[in-house]
Motif scaffolding. Structure first.
Motif, short mmCIF file in Angstrom:
data_model
loop_
_atom_site.label_atom_id
_atom_site.label_comp_id
_atom_site.label_asym_id
_atom_site.label_seq_id
_atom_site.Cartn_x
_atom_site.Cartn_y
_atom_site.Cartn_z
N PRO A 93 0.84 -1.21 0.00
CA PRO A 93 0.00 0.00 0.00
C PRO A 93 0.87 1.25 0.00
O PRO A 93 2.04 1.21 0.41
CB PRO A 93 -0.80 -0.12 1.30
N PRO A 94 0.32 2.37 -0.45
CA PRO A 94 1.08 3.62 -0.39
C PRO A 94 1.43 3.95 1.05
O PRO A 94 0.72 3.56 1.99
CB PRO A 94 0.10 4.66 -0.94
N ARG A 95 2.52 4.65 1.20
CA ARG A 95 2.90 5.07 2.55
C ARG A 95 3.22 6.55 2.53
O ARG A 95 3.72 7.09 1.54
CB ARG A 95 4.11 4.28 3.07
N GLU A 96 2.87 7.17 3.62
CA GLU A 96 3.19 8.59 3.74
C GLU A 96 4.66 8.72 4.09
O GLU A 96 5.22 7.90 4.80
CB GLU A 96 2.36 9.23 4.84
N ARG A 97 5.25 9.74 3.55
CA ARG A 97 6.61 10.06 3.96
C ARG A 97 6.71 11.56 4.15
O ARG A 97 5.89 12.31 3.63
CB ARG A 97 7.64 9.54 2.95
N THR A 98 7.68 11.97 4.87
CA THR A 98 7.86 13.39 5.12
C THR A 98 8.29 14.06 3.82
O THR A 98 9.26 13.63 3.19
CB THR A 98 8.93 13.62 6.21
N PRO A 99 7.57 15.10 3.39
CA PRO A 99 7.96 15.80 2.16
C PRO A 99 9.37 16.36 2.28
O PRO A 99 9.78 16.85 3.33
CB PRO A 99 6.93 16.91 2.04
N ASP A 100 10.09 16.27 1.18
CA ASP A 100 11.47 16.76 1.12
C ASP A 100 11.44 18.22 0.68
O ASP A 100 11.24 18.52 -0.49
CB ASP A 100 12.28 15.92 0.14
#
Length: 138
Positions: A93-100
């Motif tokens: 599934p998609p995962r959230e990551r901290t925007p760069d």
């Protein structure tokens, strides 16, 4: 005399399925989404159509980058909603990551899609992959 207004949803005259496996295919997905919303009766509000195109673009881009390098996009509409279903070969599934914010390597797409859609579901398949269904109210 009693008059009744009848609204008929048209069948879009453009393809409602796009398959992609290259960066150019994201443009095709956006163009298909725009043509799809433009063909609907009753007409989709311009802001809703713009949001739908953005969601399609982000989902197609994420499928290419994180979902196995190819996707199938299916567009559909009811009188109440627009739906984009994007399938890719990766079951994760998609995962959230901290925007760069410094190097510009992304991380904004999934956050955006979650905030812009009315309903967002991830289902298994086809095959061993997954399908993301993004719905927006019309």
């Amino acid at each position: 005399m009693n008059s009744t207004k009848i609204t008929i949803a048209s069948t879009p005259s453009v393809p409602t399925v796009v398959r992609g496996a290259s960066a150019d295919s994201v443009r095709w997905a956006r163009e298909a989404a725009r043509a799809f919303t433009d063909s609907l009766i009753p007409a989709t509000a311009p802001a809703t159509a713009d949001t739908f195109v953005l969601v399609v673009s982000e989902l197609a881009t994420n499928a290419l980058r994180h979902g196995g390098g190819r996707y199938t996009l299916e567009l559909s509409a009811t009188t109440d909603a627009l739906t984009a279903a994007v399938s890719d070969p990766d079951p994760a599934p998609p995962r959230e990551r901290t925007p760069d914010l410094d190097a510009g390597s992304g991380g904004f797409g999934w956050h955006m899609v979650r905030r812009l859609t009315t309903e967002l579901t991830v289902t298994p398949g086809p095959g061993s992959g997954k399908t993301i269904h993004a719905r927006l109210q019309r």
